[in-house]
Write a protein that holds these residues in place. Structure first.
Motif, short mmCIF file in Angstrom:
data_model
loop_
_atom_site.label_atom_id
_atom_site.label_comp_id
_atom_site.label_asym_id
_atom_site.label_seq_id
_atom_site.Cartn_x
_atom_site.Cartn_y
_atom_site.Cartn_z
N VAL A 28 0.84 -1.21 0.00
CA VAL A 28 0.00 0.00 0.00
C VAL A 28 0.87 1.25 0.00
CG1 VAL A 28 -1.59 1.35 1.44
CG2 VAL A 28 -2.03 -1.07 1.03
N THR A 29 1.92 1.25 0.82
CA THR A 29 2.83 2.39 0.89
C THR A 29 3.51 2.62 -0.46
OG1 THR A 29 3.22 2.03 3.24
CG2 THR A 29 4.86 3.34 2.07
N ARG A 30 3.98 1.55 -1.08
CA ARG A 30 4.63 1.68 -2.39
C ARG A 30 3.67 2.19 -3.45
NH1 ARG A 30 8.98 -3.11 -3.53
NH2 ARG A 30 10.17 -2.84 -1.61
N LEU A 31 2.40 1.78 -3.34
CA LEU A 31 1.41 2.19 -4.33
C LEU A 31 0.88 3.59 -4.04
CD1 LEU A 31 -0.66 -1.11 -4.63
CD2 LEU A 31 0.85 -0.13 -6.37
N GLY A 32 1.00 4.04 -2.80
CA GLY A 32 0.45 5.34 -2.43
C GLY A 32 -1.07 5.32 -2.47
N THR A 33 -1.65 4.20 -2.06
CA THR A 33 -3.11 4.06 -2.11
C THR A 33 -3.66 3.81 -0.71
OG1 THR A 33 -4.91 2.91 -3.26
CG2 THR A 33 -3.08 1.55 -2.53
N ASN A 34 -4.95 3.62 -0.63
CA ASN A 34 -5.65 3.38 0.62
C ASN A 34 -5.63 1.89 0.94
OD1 ASN A 34 -8.12 2.55 2.13
ND2 ASN A 34 -8.47 4.77 2.18
N GLY A 35 -5.24 1.56 2.17
CA GLY A 35 -5.16 0.16 2.59
C GLY A 35 -6.49 -0.57 2.50
N ASN A 36 -7.57 0.10 2.88
CA ASN A 36 -8.89 -0.53 2.82
C ASN A 36 -9.27 -0.83 1.38
OD1 ASN A 36 -9.31 -0.53 5.58
ND2 ASN A 36 -10.25 1.50 5.56
N ASN A 37 -8.94 0.07 0.48
CA ASN A 37 -9.26 -0.13 -0.93
C ASN A 37 -8.54 -1.37 -1.47
OD1 ASN A 37 -10.30 0.50 -3.53
ND2 ASN A 37 -8.38 1.52 -4.06
N LEU A 38 -7.25 -1.49 -1.18
CA LEU A 38 -6.50 -2.65 -1.67
C LEU A 38 -7.01 -3.93 -1.01
CD1 LEU A 38 -4.29 -3.79 -3.46
CD2 LEU A 38 -2.68 -3.40 -1.59
N SER A 39 -7.27 -3.89 0.27
CA SER A 39 -7.79 -5.08 0.96
C SER A 39 -9.12 -5.53 0.36
CB SER A 39 -7.96 -4.81 2.45
OG SER A 39 -6.70 -4.65 3.06
N ASN A 40 -9.99 -4.58 0.05
CA ASN A 40 -11.27 -4.91 -0.57
C ASN A 40 -11.07 -5.53 -1.96
OD1 ASN A 40 -12.79 -4.03 1.60
ND2 ASN A 40 -13.07 -1.98 0.76
N LYS A 41 -10.16 -4.96 -2.73
CA LYS A 41 -9.89 -5.49 -4.07
C LYS A 41 -9.31 -6.90 -3.98
CE LYS A 41 -9.51 -1.32 -6.77
NZ LYS A 41 -10.42 -1.73 -7.82
N LEU A 42 -8.42 -7.14 -3.00
CA LEU A 42 -7.88 -8.48 -2.81
C LEU A 42 -8.98 -9.46 -2.41
CD1 LEU A 42 -4.56 -7.58 -0.96
CD2 LEU A 42 -4.73 -8.76 -3.17
N ALA A 43 -9.89 -9.03 -1.55
CA ALA A 43 -10.99 -9.90 -1.10
C ALA A 43 -11.92 -10.25 -2.26
CB ALA A 43 -11.77 -9.23 0.03
N ARG A 44 -12.15 -9.28 -3.15
CA ARG A 44 -13.06 -9.50 -4.29
C ARG A 44 -12.32 -10.05 -5.51
NH1 ARG A 44 -14.55 -4.10 -3.07
NH2 ARG A 44 -13.55 -3.53 -5.01
N ASP A 45 -10.97 -10.00 -5.46
CA ASP A 45 -10.15 -10.40 -6.61
C ASP A 45 -10.58 -9.62 -7.85
OD1 ASP A 45 -8.08 -11.72 -7.84
OD2 ASP A 45 -9.20 -13.55 -8.24
N ASN A 46 -10.63 -8.30 -7.67
CA ASN A 46 -11.17 -7.42 -8.71
C ASN A 46 -10.18 -6.29 -8.98
OD1 ASN A 46 -12.84 -6.05 -10.46
ND2 ASN A 46 -14.08 -5.14 -8.85
N PHE A 47 -9.38 -6.46 -10.04
CA PHE A 47 -8.36 -5.47 -10.40
C PHE A 47 -8.45 -5.12 -11.87
CE2 PHE A 47 -6.70 -8.03 -6.94
CZ PHE A 47 -6.25 -7.07 -6.06
N SER A 48 -8.21 -3.86 -12.18
CA SER A 48 -8.10 -3.46 -13.58
C SER A 48 -6.68 -3.80 -14.06
CB SER A 48 -8.35 -1.96 -13.74
OG SER A 48 -7.27 -1.22 -13.15
N GLU A 49 -6.51 -3.84 -15.36
CA GLU A 49 -5.18 -4.09 -15.93
C GLU A 49 -4.19 -3.03 -15.46
OE1 GLU A 49 -2.63 -5.71 -19.41
OE2 GLU A 49 -4.69 -6.27 -19.04
N LYS A 50 -4.64 -1.78 -15.41
CA LYS A 50 -3.79 -0.67 -14.96
C LYS A 50 -3.33 -0.92 -13.52
CE LYS A 50 -3.68 4.25 -14.11
NZ LYS A 50 -4.42 5.32 -13.52
#
Length: 70
Positions: free
Chosen positions: A22-44
């Motif tokens: 999350v730190t390397r991406l500069g994003t929100n931890g909850n957002n990444l955790s939710n995406k990991l839980a849903r296995d839902n990522f864009s190509e970007k």
């Protein structure tokens, strides 16, 4: 194997935590955790995650130093 599992596998290979990613991406931890839980990522997002993990992304992760594909 889903992308979330692949990301977790690379994190284990790198001995990294989700928080470090999350730190390397500069994003929100909850957002990444939710995406990991849903296995839902864009190509970007997958390309950004691969770069943060020092991997190439071609629908798979390839560890640069060893060539191992995950």
């Amino acid at each position: 194997m889903g992308m979330a599992k692949k990301i977790r596998t690379v994190l284990l290979e790198r001995d990294m935590t989700i928080k470090e990613l999350v730190t390397r991406l500069g994003t929100n931890g909850n957002n990444l955790s939710n995406k990991l839980a849903r296995d839902n990522f864009s190509e970007k997002e997958l390309r950004e995650i691969a770069a943060a993990l020092d991997c190439d992304y071609d629908g798979i992760f390839t560890l640069k130093e060893s060539g191992k594909m995950i």
